[in-house]
Design an enzyme around this catalytic site. Structure first.
Site, mmCIF file in Angstrom:
data_model
loop_
_atom_site.group_PDB
_atom_site.id
_atom_site.type_symbol
_atom_site.label_atom_id
_atom_site.label_comp_id
_atom_site.label_asym_id
_atom_site.label_seq_id
_atom_site.Cartn_x
_atom_site.Cartn_y
_atom_site.Cartn_z
ATOM 1 N N ASP A 66 0.809 -1.209 0.000
ATOM 2 C CA ASP A 66 0.000 0.000 0.000
ATOM 3 C C ASP A 66 0.846 1.265 0.000
ATOM 4 O O ASP A 66 2.058 1.209 0.134
ATOM 5 C CB ASP A 66 -0.949 0.012 1.205
ATOM 6 C CG ASP A 66 -0.286 -0.476 2.493
ATOM 7 O OD1 ASP A 66 0.944 -0.353 2.607
ATOM 8 O OD2 ASP A 66 -1.000 -0.970 3.384
ATOM 9 N N ASP A 134 -7.504 -2.947 14.806
ATOM 10 C CA ASP A 134 -8.872 -3.365 14.474
ATOM 11 C C ASP A 134 -8.894 -4.602 13.580
ATOM 12 O O ASP A 134 -9.951 -5.027 13.111
ATOM 13 C CB ASP A 134 -9.642 -2.221 13.811
ATOM 14 C CG ASP A 134 -8.977 -1.716 12.531
ATOM 15 O OD1 ASP A 134 -7.941 -2.293 12.125
ATOM 16 O OD2 ASP A 134 -9.484 -0.744 11.941
ATOM 17 N N HIS A 136 -7.248 -4.910 10.619
ATOM 18 C CA HIS A 136 -7.099 -4.678 9.183
ATOM 19 C C HIS A 136 -5.755 -5.201 8.699
ATOM 20 O O HIS A 136 -4.790 -5.249 9.459
ATOM 21 C CB HIS A 136 -7.285 -3.190 8.824
ATOM 22 C CG HIS A 136 -6.164 -2.292 9.220
ATOM 23 N ND1 HIS A 136 -6.237 -1.414 10.273
ATOM 24 C CD2 HIS A 136 -4.927 -2.108 8.676
ATOM 25 C CE1 HIS A 136 -5.120 -0.732 10.362
ATOM 26 N NE2 HIS A 136 -4.301 -1.142 9.417
ATOM 27 N N GLU A 141 -9.851 -2.140 5.634
ATOM 28 C CA GLU A 141 -10.441 -1.812 6.919
ATOM 29 C C GLU A 141 -11.713 -2.627 7.173
ATOM 30 O O GLU A 141 -12.378 -3.061 6.232
ATOM 31 C CB GLU A 141 -10.794 -0.318 6.956
ATOM 32 C CG GLU A 141 -9.632 0.617 6.644
ATOM 33 C CD GLU A 141 -8.805 0.941 7.863
ATOM 34 O OE1 GLU A 141 -8.933 0.235 8.875
ATOM 35 O OE2 GLU A 141 -8.031 1.908 7.801
#
Length: 240
Positions: A66, A134, A136, A141
């Site tokens: 990314d 979380d 991800h 996400e």
């Protein structure tokens, strides 16, 4: 999914690096999927040390997960800068064999070009991953739906807050990124997942101890891949 508990971060880095080193030794033209963030830095240091001791990267190709949209490659907070600073400037990977999303190009065209470049290559041999608090992976996400291929993504507030430590202020953190999708990640032959940090315990517990998968915890989908090795730094992640 194979889970390996290591006594600390250093041991996690050494054991996971050994897998990557063996991959390159066995296949000189290996294709590596690389990740940014603090977690893989120890692994990269081990790869640099292996290169100093003779490991040849001259035929290796790399793809990165990314990049922030809006940052130029020479921006110290960009993932391009991170990768060259922490690994690529220190091993003999040829520049033409390095592919990292470019956050300063037209995002809609870049995601198409990047996905096409990956698919034109042979299958990624090893994809490195970390996780966010979380759950991800890359910038996929938690949501009702996840992107299959490389896409432009909106970053969650929790991710922006978590990454703010790398910037002067939270307001400077980009709100969008280019990220490999779940299908792109799953196309890798092998996946190595590195987990370190107390704020990763909830997501790690869901991955390791729950007989569930959910797009609300994207890392849990790795249970569906045929060859995943998870390294857990027990010193910072206590879930058992």
């Amino acid at each position: 999914m194979k889970v390996i508990y290591t006594k600390n971060y250093d041991e996690m880095s050494k054991q996971s690096a050994k897998m990557v080193i063996e991959q390159i030794e066995n296949k000189k033209d290996s294709i590596l999927g690389l990740a940014t963030g603090s977690t893989p830095v120890g692994l990269y240091k081990c790869l640099i040390e292996a290169h100093v001791n003779g490991l040849d990267f001259s035929e290796v190709k790399t793809f990165n997960l990314d990049e922030y949209i809006g940052l130029t490659p020479d921006n110290p907070q960009s993932y391009n800068y991170f990768m060259f600073d922490n690994l690529l400037n220190h091993v003999n990977v040829k520049r033409e064999n390095i592919r990292i999303p470019q956050g300063n190009k037209n995002p809609e065209q870049e995601v198409v070009d990047y996905e096409n470049d990956i698919r034109k290559s042979e299958r990624v041999d090893i994809q490195l991953l970390g996780i966010g608090p979380d759950g991800h992976i890359a910038f996929n996400e938690p949501d009702e739906e996840l992107n299959y291929s490389t896409s432009v993504v909106e970053l969650e507030e929790s991710t922006i807050k978590a990454n703010a430590r790398f910037f002067e202020s939270e307001e400077e953190v980009p709100t969008k990124a280019i990220s490999m999708g779940m299908g792109t990640i799953f196309n890798a032959e092998k996946i190595i997942l590195l987990i370190s940090g107390k704020n990763k315990e909830e997501a790690t517990n869901y991955l390791v101890n729950k007989d569930k998968i959910s797009t609300k915890v994207p890392v849990s989908l790795l249970k569906l891949h045929h060859d995943v090795t998870v390294f857990i730094d027990e010193e910072s992640v206590k879930i058992r």
